[in-house]
Design an enzyme around this catalytic site. Structure first.
Site: not given
Length: 316
Positions: A17, A153, A223, A262, A264, A277, A279, A283
């Site tokens: 990443e 990612s 991305y 964050r 998900d 999950e 984070n 990002g």
């Protein structure tokens, strides 16, 4: 805020990443500079400790994704040298970075998680891959989702619709991790829910609904501009939005996260929320969901970055 004038942004790293981290670091640096903060950007390497001790910044803003960046290693080093930093502490990073550990903790708090199994690469070698693949499909059914037990990612993450595809998905996964997390594939609306705490307690940002053009939110969809549609706020009933934000806040608190995170999740047709999950270093690029959510909440991303850095300075 005048007492905050020197911030070191750490970006890059050696994980797959790397490029995402570089872009995230650039976004944070540019945002802080717009507000008059002196910012230096550095990668991790053998010279980092000398730099931190010989020319110590007021605050370090780690924007490192993947191993070392999110597994607590760099945060541990920053604590060893006494450098104030933005984000979660090492122990919380280790919990969140391990998807199975995070799932277990959230399940204990009543949050729904996908049924799944975690198996190391050695198990398929020692016990026989065909037999284990057959057992996985028999126990979890189809479709499945295979992903590394650590990392982000979407590297090494593959949806599986047939038993024949599972072996190939495991090979792809083991290129990024020694253990695979094989889960039931939960159907529904995928959301990214940011949580922000600038000193008054964690607050959930508006959930971002994710609609990738190929149906799978993989690295390219994350991305590459135009590959994914984002809707913020999400196009869901209020009850489902509340359930999603509650799950994100629970994850932030249960995992002991700090400053921002964050989470998900998937919201099913029945409105039930499934945790995927969490984070610790979301990002922060131009196509990342956390800045989108901050904007939808009426927040200036630059001001958010400055407040987080200032909060770290006060802690230090």
């Amino acid at each position: 805020m005048a007492d905050l004038d020197r911030v070191l942004v750490l970006a890059g790293g050696l994980s797959p990443e790397h490029e995402v981290s570089v872009h995230s670091g650039r976004s944070v640096a540019e945002a802080l500079r717009r507000l008059g903060v002196e910012v230096q950007v550095a990668d991790v390497g053998s010279g980092l400790l000398d730099r931190l001790s010989q020319d110590p910044p007021q605050v370090v803003f780690p924007v490192l994704h993947g191993s070392a960046g999110e597994d607590g290693t760099i945060r541990e080093v920053l604590e060893l040298v006494g450098a104030p930093y933005v984000g979660a502490r090492p122990g919380a990073c280790r919990l969140a970075y391990s998807k199975p550990a995070a799932k277990a903790l959230l399940a204990e708090r009543g949050v729904r998680v996908p049924r799944g199994a975690v198996l190391p690469k050695s198990a398929f070698h020692d016990l026989g891959a065909p037999a284990l693949v057959e057992r996985l499909v028999g126990r979890l059914g189809l479709p499945l989702f295979v992903k590394p037990d650590r990392g982000g990612s979407a590297f090494g993450a593959t949806p599986v619709t047939s038993a024949q595809d599972l072996s190939a998905a495991l090979v792809s996964c083991f290129a990024y991790s020694d253990s695979a997390l094989v889960e039931e594939q939960v159907q529904g609306t995928e959301l990214a829910v940011g949580v922000l705490d600038t000193g008054e307690g964690p607050v959930a940002l508006p959930p971002v609904e994710i609609v990738p053009d190929g149906g799978v939110y993989d690295y390219a969809a994350r991305y590459t501009a135009g590959r994914t549609e984002f809707f913020c706020p999400a196009r869901l009933e209020a009850e489902a939005v509340t359930a999603a934000t509650d799950a994100a806040l629970t994850a932030h608190r249960v995992l002991g996260l700090r400053d921002f995170s964050r989470t998900d999740v998937i919201v099913g047709a029945d409105g039930r929320v499934t945790f995927l999950e969490a984070n610790v270093a979301p990002g922060l690029t131009e196509t990342s969901t956390f800045p989108m959510a901050a904007s939808a909440a009426g927040l200036d991303f630059a001001v958010v970055c400055r407040e987080l850095a200032h909060q770290a300075l006060l802690r230090g």
